[in-house]
Design an enzyme around this catalytic site. Structure first.
Site, PDB file in Angstrom:
ATOM      1  N   GLY A  36      25.426  44.497  24.311  1.00 42.72           N
ATOM      2  CA  GLY A  36      24.353  43.570  24.002  1.00 42.72           C
ATOM      3  C   GLY A  36      23.738  43.848  22.637  1.00 42.72           C
ATOM      4  N   ALA A  74      24.609  43.013  33.976  1.00 45.43           N
ATOM      5  CA  ALA A  74      25.106  44.204  33.285  1.00 45.43           C
ATOM      6  C   ALA A  74      26.428  44.663  33.892  1.00 45.43           C
ATOM      7  CB  ALA A  74      24.073  45.324  33.359  1.00 45.43           C
ATOM      8  N   SER A 117      32.602  37.020  39.260  1.00 48.71           N
ATOM      9  CA  SER A 117      33.685  36.537  38.394  1.00 48.71           C
ATOM     10  C   SER A 117      34.774  35.886  39.219  1.00 48.71           C
ATOM     11  CB  SER A 117      34.282  37.707  37.613  1.00 48.71           C
ATOM     12  OG  SER A 117      35.456  37.316  36.927  1.00 48.71           O
ATOM     13  N   TYR A 141      38.526  45.445  36.967  1.00 46.66           N
ATOM     14  CA  TYR A 141      37.358  44.604  36.746  1.00 46.66           C
ATOM     15  C   TYR A 141      37.164  43.627  37.904  1.00 46.66           C
ATOM     16  CZ  TYR A 141      34.553  40.733  35.010  1.00 46.66           C
ATOM     17  OH  TYR A 141      33.613  39.747  34.893  1.00 46.66           O
ATOM     18  N   LYS A 145      34.076  43.556  40.790  1.00 46.91           N
ATOM     19  CA  LYS A 145      33.204  42.422  41.074  1.00 46.91           C
ATOM     20  C   LYS A 145      33.217  42.071  42.562  1.00 46.91           C
ATOM     21  CE  LYS A 145      31.312  41.310  37.152  1.00 46.91           C
ATOM     22  NZ  LYS A 145      29.853  41.281  36.971  1.00 46.91           N
ATOM     23  N   PHE A 169      34.809  31.432  35.393  1.00 49.65           N
ATOM     24  CA  PHE A 169      35.947  31.842  34.565  1.00 49.65           C
ATOM     25  C   PHE A 169      35.514  32.084  33.122  1.00 49.65           C
ATOM     26  CE2 PHE A 169      37.974  29.714  38.138  1.00 49.65           C
ATOM     27  CZ  PHE A 169      39.069  30.511  38.395  1.00 49.65           C
ATOM     28  N   ASN A 170      35.735  31.110  32.251  1.00 48.56           N
ATOM     29  CA  ASN A 170      35.553  31.308  30.812  1.00 48.56           C
ATOM     30  C   ASN A 170      34.271  30.647  30.339  1.00 48.56           C
ATOM     31  OD1 ASN A 170      38.418  32.421  30.191  1.00 48.56           O
ATOM     32  ND2 ASN A 170      38.790  30.541  31.340  1.00 48.56           N
ATOM     33  N   ASP A 282      50.203  35.407  33.236  1.00 50.94           N
ATOM     34  CA  ASP A 282      49.346  34.249  32.976  1.00 50.94           C
ATOM     35  C   ASP A 282      49.810  33.059  33.819  1.00 50.94           C
ATOM     36  OD1 ASP A 282      47.493  35.252  31.268  1.00 50.94           O
ATOM     37  OD2 ASP A 282      48.278  34.304  29.462  1.00 50.94           O
TER      38      ASP A 282
END
Length: 324
Positions: A36, A74, A117, A141, A145, A169-170, A282
């Site tokens: 941050g 965070a 996420s 990750y 979550k 997502f994004n 992907d």
């Protein structure tokens, strides 16, 4: 009374803080500034520099600022890097969340909005992801979550904690020129930095079974995301019914090729993306339904792709050179 925003000096966190302030809700930020930036916060912002792994710091903040609820943003957010740094990821995201919940219990803070996420789903084999789609995270990750969601659910059963988790997502765009996405891992910053450096942006694979051959993903505007966090907090404050999890999805998605064309149009920099091989793992398409969030959190896509790109480009170009 106020809401505490962990990670509130980050790209997403700073937008969440502004969204709370726009509704007249007092906030306090806890951020260790590992990713941050203090400059993302307004001058009059109540700010505590420190880690969520510091239980005493959290308890002191709860007491000093009369905290009634928490928005928990965070954490260590880089899925790819988490594969190489699993212990660091679990310490920040799992141990940190556990410490936060312990401090909340100690000070009687009984409501939390958790920034989760869509990485909890891994690579789903459905056209449209819903909240009940099986969870198969493929990185530390994503696993961290999902564990965070479990911690909230377990604490709710034990103590009556009121909670909800928002999966997305994004996140792109900017709601204010003062705050931009500085991540070295996200698509928009990667494309912008390539153009500013005189390099050609890259697309990883153009032979997928999609309309233009490039991957399709959910891209949502950060200001829309921030607004959903505030509405969730308001529902918790009001004691209104709320689901344990919501997807903040577009319902249809945008391809990487579409993004490249929008970037060229907005920036005025003509380019033909370099086509690189596919990245292993992907999937061709990952898009989530936002119907449940639309019902309860006033969730909707308020910004077009052009607006997402234009706001992100303006914020990036407005950034001081020494702050990039």
């Amino acid at each position: 009374m106020s809401w505490l925003v962990t990670g509130g000096a980050g790209y997403i966190g700073a937008h969440v803080v502004r969204a709370f302030q726009a509704k007249g809700i007092d906030t306090v930020v806890v951020d260790d500034l590992s990713s941050g930036r203090r400059s993302f916060l307004t001058d009059d912002e109540r700010f505590v520099q420190g880690s969520i792994l510091d239980g005493r710091l959290l308890e002191d903040a709860f007491e000093k600022f009369h905290v009634q609820g928490v928005v928990h943003l965070a954490g260590f957010k880089y899925a790819g890097v988490s594969v190489k740094r699993p212990l660091h990821t679990y310490q920040q995201n799992v141990a940190g969340t556990s410490m936060l919940l312990a401090a909340m219990e100690a000070k009687g803070v009984d409501r939390i909005v958790f920034s989760s996420s869509a990485a909890v789903y891994g690579t789903p084999d459905v056209d449209l992801v819903t909240e009940t789609t099986p969870k198969h995270p493929e990185s530390p990750y994503g696993e961290s979550k999902l564990i965070g969601e479990w911690l909230l659910a377990d604490q709710a059963r034990a103590t009556g904690l009121r909670h909800t988790s928002l999966r997305y997502f994004n996140v792109v765009g900017s709601g204010t020129p003062e705050v931009f996405d500085p991540s070295p891992h996200n698509l928009f910053p990667l494309v912008f930095e390539a153009l500013l450096d005189g390099r050609t942006p890259r697309i990883n694979g153009d032979d997928y079974p999609t309309p233009d051959g490039t991957c399709v993903r959910d891209y949502i505007h950060v200001a829309d995301l921030a607004e959903a966090h505030v509405v969730a907090a308001q529902r918790l404050d009001a004691g209104e019914p709320i689901e344990p999890v919501y997807n903040l999805g577009s319902g249809d998605g945008v391809s990487v090729g579409e993004i490249m064309r929008a970037v060229a149009e907005v920036t005025g920099i003509a380019f033909d993306p370099e086509i690189a091989p596919r990245r292993e793992g992907d999937p061709a398409r990952i898009v989530a339904s936002g119907e449940l969030a639309a019902r309860d959190l006033d969730w909707r896509m308020r910004h077009s792709l052009t607006e997402m790109v234009a706001s992100a480009w303006e914020a990036r170009r407005s950034a001081p050179v020494d702050n990039v």
